[in-house]
Design a protein around this motif. Sequence first.
Motif, short mmCIF file in Angstrom:
data_model
loop_
_atom_site.label_atom_id
_atom_site.label_comp_id
_atom_site.label_asym_id
_atom_site.label_seq_id
_atom_site.Cartn_x
_atom_site.Cartn_y
_atom_site.Cartn_z
N ALA A 92 14.98 12.88 -7.31
CA ALA A 92 14.03 11.83 -6.93
C ALA A 92 12.75 12.13 -6.21
O ALA A 92 12.48 11.69 -5.13
N ARG A 93 12.02 12.95 -6.83
CA ARG A 93 10.61 13.47 -6.35
C ARG A 93 9.84 12.06 -6.51
O ARG A 93 9.76 11.20 -7.23
N THR A 94 8.86 12.24 -5.46
CA THR A 94 8.09 10.98 -5.31
C THR A 94 6.68 11.31 -5.30
O THR A 94 6.30 12.94 -5.26
N PHE A 95 5.47 10.67 -5.33
CA PHE A 95 4.16 10.90 -5.35
C PHE A 95 3.83 11.89 -4.13
O PHE A 95 2.75 12.58 -4.58
N ILE A 96 4.36 11.84 -3.15
CA ILE A 96 3.89 12.54 -1.90
C ILE A 96 4.16 14.20 -2.23
O ILE A 96 3.68 15.14 -1.69
N SER A 97 5.17 14.38 -3.13
CA SER A 97 5.32 15.77 -3.61
C SER A 97 5.09 16.20 -4.92
O SER A 97 5.45 17.00 -5.67
N MET A 98 3.89 15.56 -5.37
CA MET A 98 3.20 15.94 -6.68
C MET A 98 1.68 16.01 -6.60
O MET A 98 1.25 15.52 -5.38
N ASP A 99 1.01 16.69 -7.33
CA ASP A 99 -0.48 16.90 -7.43
C ASP A 99 -0.95 16.14 -8.31
O ASP A 99 -0.40 15.56 -9.35
N ASP A 100 -2.10 16.03 -8.34
CA ASP A 100 -2.87 15.06 -9.16
C ASP A 100 -3.04 15.63 -10.57
O ASP A 100 -2.85 16.82 -10.84
#
Length: 409
Positions: A92-100
């Motif tokens: 359940a990854r969300t945008f806070i743990s992603m890069d652009d």
Amino acid sequence: MTTSLEPDRSTLPEYPAPRARGCPFDPSPEIRGLQQTAPITRIRLWDGSTPWLVTRHEDVRALLGDRRVSANPTLPGYPSSSPGMVARRSHARTFISMDDPDHARLRRMVTAPFAVKRIEAMRPAVQRVVDGLLDDLLAGPKPADLVQAYALPVPSLVICELLGVPYTDHDFFQRNSRLLVKRDTSPEDSVAAQQRLVGYLDDLIARKLAEPADDLLSDLAEQRVRTGELTRREAAAMGMLLLVAGHETTANMIALGTAALLQHPDQLAALRETEDPKLVAGAVEEMLRYLTIVHMGRRRVALDDIDHGGVTIRAGEGIVLAGEIGNRDPEVFADPDKLDITRDARRHVAFGFGVHQCLGQPLARVELQVAYASLFRRVPTLRLATSVEELPFKHDGQVYGVYELPVTW
């Protein structure tokens, strides 16, 4: 530049380090000392890893804004804050743990409801929530636990209204949220709590698809899930992030800030007696700086070699950006250990910095402004019903606060 040779783990300071006895509102003196002597240095984490700790305000901001630094916890070298976080990182990854660009694409889907003007329009509704809870507090028994009676329900009621989550389910989502933000939650319990919350929100989004309402989850369902831009599960994970972050952090700030102000009666009196909204807003910024409840640092990993502050951080090495120490940097904030609600504290990094700075900060600011000002105005004789030494502080949490705040008046 110095190089990053493999350090001797046994000689490195542990992070997080304990606070000084009798100083529950101040960062660790050991880590504070590093800000002067070794502002970018190796530390030892719970799992034996040895990332870099960054403690000066300027360096924290610079590296949080550096595109060569990644927020992706699945990358080798990422300095995870707990076993539970390691277990959850691929679920359940969300945008806070992603890069652009993935971070920016997903974050844009939920940016509009948190825009400053839209949040400011919610101020009367936040005031009604606060007034209702204070009515109940004043009519109830003394002493009372301000966490359960006020600090926790204020942001929970508000975020439920914004998202379209039934507040009647607050026991369920608060209980599971607590498991996610405790460092000592077992990996199994941490993953199970995450899956329960995602499953709950998945079912809720399914209901929003059938019967949309005027709320953020309905908008996600209609505009993103129905169009195929997001799966229902992806939308549920995003909803979980907003629900957990939307009540845990602000609840801890309300309670911990109240405890701190009760220990600083001159500052409390100035806040209670003012009718100037600018002073109230400034007081909230100072409380955010002074307390910085995200006291585990912001975790990142280097994508490329980075020469900064006299060291070379190699690609694949972890970085912990200690905003709680950065916000006490004497180069930026004069007399930084003093709580001064008249200070211009707007350069604080309590909400992070750069592309990942907190999406919900406009909402948190409004909630804190209303919650502090209303509490001390309506309960002018508020005081602790125990000593500050006996308060159960959240030393085991990803987010700092108090488990209980017994008060009377």
